[in-house]
Design an enzyme around this catalytic site. Sequence first.
Site, PDB file in Angstrom:
ATOM      1  N   GLU A 101      -8.721   1.804 -14.465  1.00 12.19           N
ATOM      2  CA  GLU A 101      -9.129   1.112 -13.230  1.00 12.19           C
ATOM      3  C   GLU A 101      -9.704   2.113 -12.216  1.00 12.19           C
ATOM      4  OE1 GLU A 101      -7.020  -2.262 -12.351  1.00 12.19           O
ATOM      5  OE2 GLU A 101      -7.820  -2.475 -10.332  1.00 12.19           O
ATOM      6  N   ASP A 159       2.021   2.436  -3.097  1.00  9.49           N
ATOM      7  CA  ASP A 159       2.000   3.073  -4.432  1.00  9.49           C
ATOM      8  C   ASP A 159       1.145   4.334  -4.467  1.00  9.49           C
ATOM      9  OD1 ASP A 159      -0.362   1.507  -4.381  1.00  9.49           O
ATOM     10  OD2 ASP A 159      -0.030   0.615  -6.363  1.00  9.49           O
ATOM     11  N   ASP A 198       0.684  -2.542  -9.863  1.00 12.42           N
ATOM     12  CA  ASP A 198       0.323  -3.715 -10.660  1.00 12.42           C
ATOM     13  C   ASP A 198       0.635  -3.501 -12.141  1.00 12.42           C
ATOM     14  OD1 ASP A 198      -0.715  -4.340  -8.221  1.00 12.42           O
ATOM     15  OD2 ASP A 198      -2.813  -4.108  -8.790  1.00 12.42           O
ATOM     16  N   HIS A 210       0.815  -1.226   0.000  1.00  8.81           N
ATOM     17  CA  HIS A 210       0.000   0.000   0.000  1.00  8.81           C
ATOM     18  C   HIS A 210       0.853   1.283   0.000  1.00  8.81           C
ATOM     19  CE1 HIS A 210      -4.144  -1.599   0.308  1.00  8.81           C
ATOM     20  NE2 HIS A 210      -3.478  -2.679   0.663  1.00  8.81           N
ATOM     21  N   TYR A 215     -10.316  -1.613   0.673  1.00 14.87           N
ATOM     22  CA  TYR A 215      -9.224  -0.923  -0.031  1.00 14.87           C
ATOM     23  C   TYR A 215      -9.480   0.589  -0.100  1.00 14.87           C
ATOM     24  CZ  TYR A 215      -5.550  -0.131  -3.514  1.00 14.87           C
ATOM     25  OH  TYR A 215      -4.433   0.321  -4.184  1.00 14.87           O
ATOM     26  N   SER A 258      -6.238  -8.453 -13.042  1.00 13.24           N
ATOM     27  CA  SER A 258      -6.941  -7.303 -13.623  1.00 13.24           C
ATOM     28  C   SER A 258      -5.992  -6.372 -14.367  1.00 13.24           C
ATOM     29  CB  SER A 258      -7.711  -6.544 -12.545  1.00 13.24           C
ATOM     30  OG  SER A 258      -6.909  -6.369 -11.422  1.00 13.24           O
TER      31      SER A 258
HETATM   32  C1  GLA Z   1      -3.559  -3.770  -5.036  1.00 11.35           C
HETATM   33  C2  GLA Z   1      -3.588  -2.480  -5.858  1.00 11.35           C
HETATM   34  C3  GLA Z   1      -2.172  -1.875  -5.958  1.00 11.35           C
HETATM   35  C4  GLA Z   1      -1.519  -1.721  -4.580  1.00 11.35           C
HETATM   36  C5  GLA Z   1      -1.645  -3.026  -3.775  1.00 11.35           C
HETATM   37  C6  GLA Z   1      -1.199  -2.872  -2.350  1.00 11.35           C
HETATM   38  O1  GLA Z   1      -2.826  -4.751  -5.709  1.00 11.35           O
HETATM   39  O2  GLA Z   1      -4.117  -2.727  -7.124  1.00 11.35           O
HETATM   40  O3  GLA Z   1      -2.240  -0.636  -6.630  1.00 11.35           O
HETATM   41  O4  GLA Z   1      -2.080  -0.643  -3.878  1.00 11.35           O
HETATM   42  O5  GLA Z   1      -2.982  -3.523  -3.769  1.00 11.35           O
HETATM   43  O6  GLA Z   1       0.148  -2.552  -2.272  1.00 11.35           O
END
Ligand code: GLA
Length: 393
Positions: free
Chosen positions: A164, A38, A176, A36, A225, A132
Site C-alpha cells: 500500500e 499507527d 488496517d 492516526h 491523509y 483495501s
Molecule cells: C486509515 C489508514 C490507517 C490509519 C487510519 C487512521 O485507515 O489506512 O493506517 O492511519 O486511517 O487511524
Amino acid sequence: MNKKSLVEQAKEEYRRHMQGSVAAFAPGRIEFLGNHLDYNGGTVLGTAINAGIYGLAQPREDDSFRLFSDSFEGAEINGSIEKLEKQSGRESWGNYCLGVLKVLQQMNLAPEHGFSLILTTDLPMAAGLSSSAAVELATALCLLQLAERTLPKNELVSLCRKAENEWVGLPCGILDQGTSAFGEANQVVRIDCAEEAYSTLPLPEGTAFWIFDTGIKHDLVDSHYGTRNRECMDALAALQTLDPKLLHLAHCPGDLLEKAELPENQMKRARHVIGEQARVRMFEEGLRESNSPEELGSLLRQSHGSSSELFENSVPELDHLVDLLNEDDEVLGARLTGGGFGGAALAWTSQGFSEEKARSIASAYERKWQVLPTFHTFSASRGAHCKDPLDKG
Ligand code: GLA
C-alpha cells in the site's frame, strides 16, 4: 442419481480438473480507538468484522494474470506477471492486488506462473471499513497458497502495508492490515505499532458495534491523509531537536511538547496524537479495572472531539452524525472511524440500541443533509485465513 451424489461427483470432477484452486477470506475492520496513531508509533485498538473480501484463485499455465470482481468498477484487469503496470481510473482497485504481487515477487514468494483471481465482497465500499486492506490480505493469502509458501501473520501484515505504501502510494500504518489479520471473535485487536506487536483484549459483554456511513467518499490517496502524515513527521523532527532519543510522536511526553515551538498546525496534530495515545492507555486500564462501559465509552467521544478540532480530519456531516449518535442513551461512545475526511462513524452501543433507533438517527441526519446514511451492525470476528474452495462456510 440422488442430489448428494451429484454434488459429490461434481466435487470429484472439480478436484480433478480445477486442481490447484485456492481461496482465502479477509475481514474488514473497525478502527475502535487510536485515530492516526499507527504511523506515529502509537498503540491502536481495532476490530475485525463479520464482512470482508473472499478471494478465489486458480493457476494459469502461461504468465498472464486476470483479476475479476463484480464488486468493483472496471470489473476485469488483464496483464503479465512479468511486467506489472500501475492501474488507474476504473481499474485502480487492481493496484491493491498488483502491489501485493510486486512485493511477493521482491521477496521471492510469488507464484512463478500466471493466475486468475476472483474477489467478491459483502463490505460496504469506501465506508472506512478498510476494504483495501482486506483485498490485500485476501490476495496475499491466495498467491502464497499458489506459490506453496506460508508467512507468519506479522510478516503478512508488513508485506501488505509495503504494497500500500509503495505501489498504491498511501503512507498508512499497520492498523488496517494488522486488525484484519489478527482479529478474533468477541475481541478487540491491540497493536503496538512501534514494536509491531499484536494481542487481543475482550470487550465488556453486552455491547455492540454499529457503523453509519455518511456516503461522503473518502478517497484517502487523494485526500489530506498524506498531508497529515507529513505534518506529524515534521512535528516529530522538530521535537527530536529537543530530545534526539524520541523515536515516535505518540511517545512524546506532554511537557516536551509544551517546550517546543511548532507551527500551529503541527502543534494541533501533535496534541491530538499525544492525547489519543493517553486515551488508548486509559481505555486499556479501564478494561483491566472493569470500569463501566459508559466510562470507557466517554473516551471514544473525546477521541472524536480531538480528531475534529485538533487533527481536523472530520467534516461537518460526520460531526453532526456523531453528535446525533452520542445523544442517544444506548450509545456508549461514537466517533469517526478510519482515516476521516468523510467515510463512517462508529457507535459503540449497549445491546438496547436497536434498528429502530438507528433508523430514526439516520432520518434526523437526512433532514439536515438530504442524504440518508446507511447503517450496519457487525460483530468482532476471526481474522484473515485460507479457505477450502469447496467449503460451504
Ligand atoms: C486509515 C489508514 C490507517 C490509519 C487510519 C487512521 O485507515 O489506512 O493506517 O492511519 O486511517 O487511524
